[in-house]
Design a protein around this motif. Structure first.
Motif, PDB file in Angstrom:
ATOM      1  N   GLY A  86     -23.021   7.690  -1.108  1.00 16.57           N
ATOM      2  CA  GLY A  86     -21.955   7.802  -2.106  1.00 16.57           C
ATOM      3  C   GLY A  86     -20.813   8.684  -1.635  1.00 16.57           C
ATOM      4  N   GLN A  87     -21.063   9.438  -0.557  1.00 16.59           N
ATOM      5  CA  GLN A  87     -20.014  10.311  -0.048  1.00 16.59           C
ATOM      6  C   GLN A  87     -19.559   9.875   1.345  1.00 16.59           C
ATOM      7  OE1 GLN A  87     -22.860  13.370  -0.766  1.00 16.59           O
ATOM      8  NE2 GLN A  87     -21.463  14.459  -2.102  1.00 16.59           N
ATOM      9  N   LEU A  88     -20.182   8.847   1.882  1.00 15.57           N
ATOM     10  CA  LEU A  88     -19.774   8.364   3.197  1.00 15.57           C
ATOM     11  C   LEU A  88     -18.527   7.501   3.069  1.00 15.57           C
ATOM     12  CD1 LEU A  88     -23.186   7.458   4.867  1.00 15.57           C
ATOM     13  CD2 LEU A  88     -21.733   9.447   5.294  1.00 15.57           C
ATOM     14  N   SER A  89     -17.879   7.270   4.217  1.00 15.87           N
ATOM     15  CA  SER A  89     -16.552   6.654   4.129  1.00 15.87           C
ATOM     16  C   SER A  89     -16.617   5.168   3.731  1.00 15.87           C
ATOM     17  CB  SER A  89     -15.804   6.830   5.431  1.00 15.87           C
ATOM     18  OG  SER A  89     -16.505   6.205   6.453  1.00 15.87           O
ATOM     19  N   LYS A  90     -17.669   4.433   4.123  1.00 16.28           N
ATOM     20  CA  LYS A  90     -17.698   3.011   3.738  1.00 16.28           C
ATOM     21  C   LYS A  90     -18.801   2.783   2.703  1.00 16.28           C
ATOM     22  CE  LYS A  90     -16.548  -1.441   4.781  1.00 16.28           C
ATOM     23  NZ  LYS A  90     -15.915  -1.930   3.580  1.00 16.28           N
ATOM     24  N   HIS A  91     -18.427   2.297   1.528  1.00 12.60           N
ATOM     25  CA  HIS A  91     -19.375   2.136   0.427  1.00 12.60           C
ATOM     26  C   HIS A  91     -18.706   1.220  -0.589  1.00 12.60           C
ATOM     27  CE1 HIS A  91     -23.160   3.463  -1.200  1.00 12.60           C
ATOM     28  NE2 HIS A  91     -22.642   3.833  -2.350  1.00 12.60           N
ATOM     29  N   TYR A  92     -19.432   0.800  -1.601  1.00 10.04           N
ATOM     30  CA  TYR A  92     -18.848  -0.001  -2.688  1.00 10.04           C
ATOM     31  C   TYR A  92     -18.159  -1.263  -2.181  1.00 10.04           C
ATOM     32  CZ  TYR A  92     -19.178   4.618  -4.870  1.00 10.04           C
ATOM     33  OH  TYR A  92     -19.604   5.822  -5.330  1.00 10.04           O
ATOM     34  N   SER A  93     -18.721  -1.905  -1.134  1.00  9.73           N
ATOM     35  CA  SER A  93     -17.967  -2.973  -0.481  1.00  9.73           C
ATOM     36  C   SER A  93     -18.038  -4.324  -1.174  1.00  9.73           C
ATOM     37  CB  SER A  93     -18.494  -3.173   0.942  1.00  9.73           C
ATOM     38  OG  SER A  93     -18.503  -1.959   1.608  1.00  9.73           O
ATOM     39  N   THR A  94     -16.897  -5.031  -1.103  1.00  9.95           N
ATOM     40  CA  THR A  94     -16.875  -6.452  -1.408  1.00  9.95           C
ATOM     41  C   THR A  94     -17.345  -7.183  -0.141  1.00  9.95           C
ATOM     42  OG1 THR A  94     -14.538  -6.322  -0.764  1.00  9.95           O
ATOM     43  CG2 THR A  94     -15.019  -6.384  -3.122  1.00  9.95           C
ATOM     44  N   ARG A  95     -17.685  -8.478  -0.282  1.00 14.00           N
ATOM     45  CA  ARG A  95     -18.063  -9.230   0.922  1.00 14.00           C
ATOM     46  C   ARG A  95     -16.836  -9.535   1.775  1.00 14.00           C
ATOM     47  NH1 ARG A  95     -21.142 -11.740  -3.064  1.00 14.00           N
ATOM     48  NH2 ARG A  95     -19.556 -13.340  -3.211  1.00 14.00           N
ATOM     49  N   LYS A  96     -15.738  -9.894   1.100  1.00 11.02           N
ATOM     50  CA  LYS A  96     -14.484 -10.123   1.834  1.00 11.02           C
ATOM     51  C   LYS A  96     -13.860  -8.797   2.209  1.00 11.02           C
ATOM     52  CE  LYS A  96     -13.179 -13.899  -1.085  1.00 11.02           C
ATOM     53  NZ  LYS A  96     -12.310 -14.270  -2.220  1.00 11.02           N
ATOM     54  N   PRO A  97     -13.006  -8.802   3.238  1.00 12.38           N
ATOM     55  CA  PRO A  97     -12.283  -7.566   3.526  1.00 12.38           C
ATOM     56  C   PRO A  97     -11.355  -7.187   2.368  1.00 12.38           C
ATOM     57  CG  PRO A  97     -11.818  -9.274   5.192  1.00 12.38           C
ATOM     58  CD  PRO A  97     -12.735  -9.879   4.181  1.00 12.38           C
ATOM     59  N   LEU A  98     -11.336  -5.926   2.024  1.00  7.75           N
ATOM     60  CA  LEU A  98     -10.389  -5.416   1.034  1.00  7.75           C
ATOM     61  C   LEU A  98      -9.432  -4.500   1.797  1.00  7.75           C
ATOM     62  CD1 LEU A  98     -11.135  -4.188  -2.531  1.00  7.75           C
ATOM     63  CD2 LEU A  98      -9.867  -2.694  -1.011  1.00  7.75           C
ATOM     64  N   LEU A  99      -8.126  -4.818   1.698  1.00 16.80           N
ATOM     65  CA  LEU A  99      -7.134  -4.075   2.483  1.00 16.80           C
ATOM     66  C   LEU A  99      -6.255  -3.239   1.569  1.00 16.80           C
ATOM     67  CD1 LEU A  99      -5.972  -7.069   4.749  1.00 16.80           C
ATOM     68  CD2 LEU A  99      -7.660  -5.315   5.326  1.00 16.80           C
ATOM     69  N   LEU A 100      -6.158  -1.956   1.878  1.00 18.28           N
ATOM     70  CA  LEU A 100      -5.239  -1.073   1.152  1.00 18.28           C
ATOM     71  C   LEU A 100      -3.906  -1.137   1.880  1.00 18.28           C
ATOM     72  CD1 LEU A 100      -6.946   2.357   0.386  1.00 18.28           C
ATOM     73  CD2 LEU A 100      -5.665   0.936  -1.217  1.00 18.28           C
ATOM     74  N   VAL A 101      -2.884  -1.681   1.219  1.00 16.06           N
ATOM     75  CA  VAL A 101      -1.586  -1.812   1.895  1.00 16.06           C
ATOM     76  C   VAL A 101      -0.499  -1.162   1.047  1.00 16.06           C
ATOM     77  CG1 VAL A 101      -2.277  -3.937   3.085  1.00 16.06           C
ATOM     78  CG2 VAL A 101      -1.116  -4.103   0.886  1.00 16.06           C
ATOM     79  N   GLU A 102       0.501  -0.579   1.720  1.00 11.14           N
ATOM     80  CA  GLU A 102       1.553   0.154   1.018  1.00 11.14           C
ATOM     81  C   GLU A 102       2.380  -0.754   0.115  1.00 11.14           C
ATOM     82  OE1 GLU A 102       2.315   3.291   0.571  1.00 11.14           O
ATOM     83  OE2 GLU A 102       0.505   3.836   1.726  1.00 11.14           O
ATOM     84  N   ASP A 103       2.637  -1.991   0.584  1.00  8.64           N
ATOM     85  CA  ASP A 103       3.519  -2.891  -0.148  1.00  8.64           C
ATOM     86  C   ASP A 103       2.970  -4.316  -0.044  1.00  8.64           C
ATOM     87  OD1 ASP A 103       5.513  -4.655  -0.933  1.00  8.64           O
ATOM     88  OD2 ASP A 103       7.145  -3.425  -0.124  1.00  8.64           O
ATOM     89  N   ILE A 104       2.363  -4.781  -1.107  1.00 10.41           N
ATOM     90  CA  ILE A 104       1.688  -6.082  -1.101  1.00 10.41           C
ATOM     91  C   ILE A 104       2.651  -7.225  -0.764  1.00 10.41           C
ATOM     92  CG2 ILE A 104       0.632  -7.811  -2.615  1.00 10.41           C
ATOM     93  CD1 ILE A 104      -0.954  -5.642  -3.938  1.00 10.41           C
ATOM     94  N   GLU A 105       3.843  -7.218  -1.384  1.00 12.40           N
ATOM     95  CA  GLU A 105       4.787  -8.327  -1.147  1.00 12.40           C
ATOM     96  C   GLU A 105       5.176  -8.399   0.326  1.00 12.40           C
ATOM     97  OE1 GLU A 105       6.351  -6.459  -4.348  1.00 12.40           O
ATOM     98  OE2 GLU A 105       7.231  -8.261  -5.289  1.00 12.40           O
ATOM     99  N   ALA A 106       5.489  -7.260   0.908  1.00 13.06           N
ATOM    100  CA  ALA A 106       5.883  -7.223   2.318  1.00 13.06           C
ATOM    101  C   ALA A 106       4.718  -7.702   3.183  1.00 13.06           C
ATOM    102  CB  ALA A 106       6.287  -5.807   2.717  1.00 13.06           C
ATOM    103  N   TYR A 107       3.514  -7.268   2.848  1.00  7.80           N
ATOM    104  CA  TYR A 107       2.343  -7.640   3.646  1.00  7.80           C
ATOM    105  C   TYR A 107       2.114  -9.147   3.604  1.00  7.80           C
ATOM    106  CZ  TYR A 107      -2.222  -7.171   5.858  1.00  7.80           C
ATOM    107  OH  TYR A 107      -3.266  -7.262   6.736  1.00  7.80           O
ATOM    108  N   ILE A 108       2.241  -9.730   2.417  1.00  6.92           N
ATOM    109  CA  ILE A 108       2.025 -11.177   2.289  1.00  6.92           C
ATOM    110  C   ILE A 108       3.095 -11.946   3.065  1.00  6.92           C
ATOM    111  CG2 ILE A 108       2.063 -13.128   0.662  1.00  6.92           C
ATOM    112  CD1 ILE A 108       0.647 -11.343  -1.362  1.00  6.92           C
ATOM    113  N   SER A 109       4.332 -11.491   2.999  1.00  7.03           N
ATOM    114  CA  SER A 109       5.369 -12.249   3.703  1.00  7.03           C
ATOM    115  C   SER A 109       5.231 -12.109   5.224  1.00  7.03           C
ATOM    116  CB  SER A 109       6.775 -11.867   3.221  1.00  7.03           C
ATOM    117  OG  SER A 109       6.983 -10.515   3.503  1.00  7.03           O
ATOM    118  N   MET A 110       4.593 -11.068   5.682  1.00  5.21           N
ATOM    119  CA  MET A 110       4.331 -10.938   7.117  1.00  5.21           C
ATOM    120  C   MET A 110       3.143 -11.786   7.589  1.00  5.21           C
ATOM    121  SD  MET A 110       5.191  -6.919   7.977  1.00  5.21           S
ATOM    122  CE  MET A 110       3.502  -6.528   7.675  1.00  5.21           C
ATOM    123  N   HIS A 111       2.314 -12.233   6.633  1.00  5.60           N
ATOM    124  CA  HIS A 111       1.127 -13.032   6.995  1.00  5.60           C
ATOM    125  C   HIS A 111       1.114 -14.330   6.188  1.00  5.60           C
ATOM    126  CE1 HIS A 111       0.079  -8.815   7.884  1.00  5.60           C
ATOM    127  NE2 HIS A 111      -0.628  -9.310   8.887  1.00  5.60           N
TER     128      HIS A 111
END
Ligand code: TXA
Ligand code: MG
Length: 308
Positions: free
Chosen positions: A208-233
């Motif tokens: 519960g205190q380790l860095s990777k936990h609570y995972s979804t099966r798909k990758p979950l990405l923390l991004v600063e700006d979702i719109e910019a990220y989507i338009s880049m991919h």
């Protein structure tokens, strides 16, 4: 209620509702029952369990001593999403604390589970009712999906109202050290004493205190700006977790219409599950404001996300 109590008396595991997330409960004084919690969740044996009790008076049985400030916090926040690390008494089996001399106590705030706790003759050891390293359950059907085959019974107490786990603290003198952010905010705790971040040491290291936990099966990405990220991919299919209504060309999972932090916290795990099940390849989410319960949301998102 009678069935849940009877099964627990037999050493069986029962899914229980709390205000935070559903728990996987066993008789905390029965080492065999506790072992089966670790086995069913595939939980590492070094990761201790929270001891759930009916009221603050019970804490005196299971804690060797209770600092004055800790007992003030119990009076004020229990029943409720605050868990307190205390030196354990001999009544607490080593399996509950994974060998540690300290035990985490909590009085959950849910009418069914409070009744259950006062009906049975023992406290309940209960981690969240999910397989280790998956998203915590906020409804009985989440528990059924994740563990249904493996457990005897689920006490259905409807959807949880906080939606993420309790805050875990340790009191040292006049200071309150936070081991895990959760349902009680630091701002609320600050009224009672100086609040500090517990540095993670070997002793308190746990999933519960380790860095990777609570995972979804798909990758979950923390991004600063979702719109910019989507338009880049442009060739990728994304789903997005949103904190407020936004025009976005992706599958949207709205955690709140208007950035209400309590609502976001309460919807977080359910929407993470929905996003995991839609037809996207990855889940995008922006960083959240780290104030109030936003701090616990930020913590869960960081630990669910892949580092990119
Ligand atoms: O809201 C909650 O706290 C939920 C509900 C079911 O009560 N429970 C929960 O349990 O989140 P779990 O096991 O998923 O997370 C408990 C955390 C773990 O990270 C564990 O390592 C830590 O509490 N913990 C428990 N006992 C401890 C101890 N003696 N020393 C240090 N950490 C402890
Ligand atoms: Mg958990």
């Amino acid at each position: 209620m009678a069935k849940a109590a009877a099964l627990l008396r037999e050493g069986k595991l029962v899914g229980i509702p709390t205000e935070t997330v559903y728990g996987l409960a066993a008789n905390a004084l029965n080492p065999e029952a506790i072992s089966s919690i670790y086995a069913v969740k595939n939980r590492p044996s070094f990761n201790p369990l929270i001891l759930h009790i009916a009221n603050a008076e019970e804490a005196e049985k299971y804690a060797l001593s209770i600092p004055k400030l800790a007992s003030e916090l119990m009076k004020h926040f229990w029943p409720g999403p605050l868990s307190i690390l205390l030196p354990k008494s001999d009544l607490v089996p080593d399996l509950v604390t994974a060998g540690s001399e300290k035990v985490v106590l909590r009085v959950p705030n849910h009418p069914l589970t409070l009744r259950l706790l006062s009906e049975v003759e023992f406290p309940l050891a209960a981690p969240s009712a999910n397989m280790s390293n998956t998203v915590s359950p906020t409804s009985a059907s989440h528990v059924q999906q994740g563990l249904g085959e493996k457990i005897s019974y689920i006490l259905d107490g409807r959807s949880t109202i906080v939606g993420l786990e309790s805050t875990i603290i340790e009191v040292i003198g006049n200071e309150i050290f936070v081991l895990r952010d959760g349902g009680i905010t630091r701002e609320e705790l600050e009224k009672f004493g100086e609040v500090r971040q517990m540095k993670s040491t070997k002793q308190v290291q746990s999933p519960g205190q380790l860095s990777k936990h609570y995972s979804t099966r798909k990758p979950l990405l923390l991004v600063e700006d979702i719109e910019a990220y989507i338009s880049m991919h442009p060739n990728k299919i994304y789903s997005v977790l949103l904190f407020e209504e936004k025009e976005i060309n992706a599958t949207k999972h709205l955690l709140s219409k208007d950035y209400d932090l309590a609502e976001i916290a309460n919807n977080l795990f359910g929407k993470m599950r929905e996003a995991d099940e839609d037809d996207s390849e990855a889940i995008l989410v922006e960083p959240i404001q780290e104030v109030g319960i936003g701090r616990a949301v930020a913590d869960r998102l960081k630990r669910a996300s892949v580092k990119n």
